[in-house]
Design a protein around this motif. Structure first.
Motif, PDB file in Angstrom:
ATOM      1  N   MET A  69       0.820  -1.187   0.000  1.00 52.88           N
ATOM      2  CA  MET A  69       0.000   0.000   0.000  1.00 52.88           C
ATOM      3  C   MET A  69       0.868   1.257   0.000  1.00 52.88           C
ATOM      4  N   ARG A  70       1.976   1.161   0.688  1.00 51.96           N
ATOM      5  CA  ARG A  70       2.878   2.304   0.769  1.00 51.96           C
ATOM      6  C   ARG A  70       3.466   2.639  -0.610  1.00 51.96           C
ATOM      7  N   ILE A  71       3.820   1.631  -1.367  1.00 48.45           N
ATOM      8  CA  ILE A  71       4.387   1.831  -2.701  1.00 48.45           C
ATOM      9  C   ILE A  71       3.329   2.432  -3.633  1.00 48.45           C
ATOM     10  N   PHE A  72       2.099   1.942  -3.499  1.00 48.97           N
ATOM     11  CA  PHE A  72       1.021   2.470  -4.345  1.00 48.97           C
ATOM     12  C   PHE A  72       0.766   3.946  -4.064  1.00 48.97           C
ATOM     13  N   SER A  73       0.715   4.318  -2.798  1.00 46.32           N
ATOM     14  CA  SER A  73       0.462   5.727  -2.467  1.00 46.32           C
ATOM     15  C   SER A  73       1.635   6.608  -2.905  1.00 46.32           C
ATOM     16  N   LEU A  74       2.856   6.091  -2.827  1.00 45.35           N
ATOM     17  CA  LEU A  74       4.024   6.833  -3.288  1.00 45.35           C
ATOM     18  C   LEU A  74       3.965   7.028  -4.809  1.00 45.35           C
ATOM     19  N   ALA A  75       3.538   6.007  -5.525  1.00 43.02           N
ATOM     20  CA  ALA A  75       3.420   6.104  -6.975  1.00 43.02           C
ATOM     21  C   ALA A  75       2.334   7.109  -7.362  1.00 43.02           C
ATOM     22  N   VAL A  76       1.224   7.123  -6.656  1.00 37.87           N
ATOM     23  CA  VAL A  76       0.150   8.071  -6.932  1.00 37.87           C
ATOM     24  C   VAL A  76       0.637   9.497  -6.679  1.00 37.87           C
ATOM     25  N   MET A  77       1.397   9.696  -5.626  1.00 34.78           N
ATOM     26  CA  MET A  77       1.918  11.020  -5.295  1.00 34.78           C
ATOM     27  C   MET A  77       2.885  11.506  -6.370  1.00 34.78           C
ATOM     28  N   ILE A  78       3.735  10.632  -6.869  1.00 34.40           N
ATOM     29  CA  ILE A  78       4.693  11.001  -7.915  1.00 34.40           C
ATOM     30  C   ILE A  78       3.964  11.379  -9.201  1.00 34.40           C
ATOM     31  N   VAL A  79       2.936  10.619  -9.561  1.00 40.34           N
ATOM     32  CA  VAL A  79       2.164  10.925 -10.764  1.00 40.34           C
ATOM     33  C   VAL A  79       1.439  12.264 -10.599  1.00 40.34           C
ATOM     34  N   ALA A  80       0.908  12.524  -9.418  1.00 36.84           N
ATOM     35  CA  ALA A  80       0.204  13.792  -9.177  1.00 36.84           C
ATOM     36  C   ALA A  80       1.167  14.966  -9.261  1.00 36.84           C
ATOM     37  N   LEU A  81       2.355  14.818  -8.710  1.00 36.98           N
ATOM     38  CA  LEU A  81       3.342  15.893  -8.771  1.00 36.98           C
ATOM     39  C   LEU A  81       3.826  16.126 -10.200  1.00 36.98           C
ATOM     40  N   ALA A  82       3.910  15.090 -11.005  1.00 36.78           N
ATOM     41  CA  ALA A  82       4.339  15.221 -12.393  1.00 36.78           C
ATOM     42  C   ALA A  82       3.252  15.879 -13.238  1.00 36.78           C
ATOM     43  N   ALA A  83       1.988  15.717 -12.863  1.00 37.03           N
ATOM     44  CA  ALA A  83       0.885  16.267 -13.646  1.00 37.03           C
ATOM     45  C   ALA A  83       0.627  17.733 -13.327  1.00 37.03           C
ATOM     46  N   MET A  84       1.100  18.250 -12.198  1.00 41.90           N
ATOM     47  CA  MET A  84       0.835  19.644 -11.831  1.00 41.90           C
ATOM     48  C   MET A  84       1.396  20.650 -12.842  1.00 41.90           C
ATOM     49  N   PRO A  85       2.634  20.534 -13.307  1.00 42.54           N
ATOM     50  CA  PRO A  85       3.114  21.509 -14.295  1.00 42.54           C
ATOM     51  C   PRO A  85       2.325  21.463 -15.601  1.00 42.54           C
ATOM     52  N   ALA A  86       1.893  20.304 -16.008  1.00 38.23           N
ATOM     53  CA  ALA A  86       1.111  20.196 -17.237  1.00 38.23           C
ATOM     54  C   ALA A  86      -0.242  20.866 -17.055  1.00 38.23           C
TER      55      ALA A  86
END
Length: 76
Positions: free
Chosen positions: A1-18
């Protein structure tokens, strides 16, 4: 679960500039307002203003400062 939430956070941070580059609905509203504020160009006034500009007496030479002065012509 920890890896999944970390992956979601990384994707969200990558989508903010776009998302910031897209502008959203707020930007579209500003574009419509600026179209109404553009002044109309009066062609007759523009041509009259161009005619009032005096013609230069000498032709402008942009490289005149970069070139050496012409030497005086020597009589033969």
């Amino acid at each position: 679960m920890r890896i999944f939430s970390l992956a979601v956070m990384i994707v969200a941070l990558a989508a903010m500039p776009a998302n910031a580059q897209m502008g959203g609905k707020h930007r579209q509203a500003d574009d419509n307002k600026s179209e109404h504020k553009k002044p109309k160009v009066d062609e007759a006034a523009y041509k009259a203003a161009l005619e009032r500009i005096p013609e230069p007496k000498e032709k402008y030479d942009p490289w005149g400062v970069a070139r050496p002065a012409e030497p005086a012509k020597k009589p033969k």
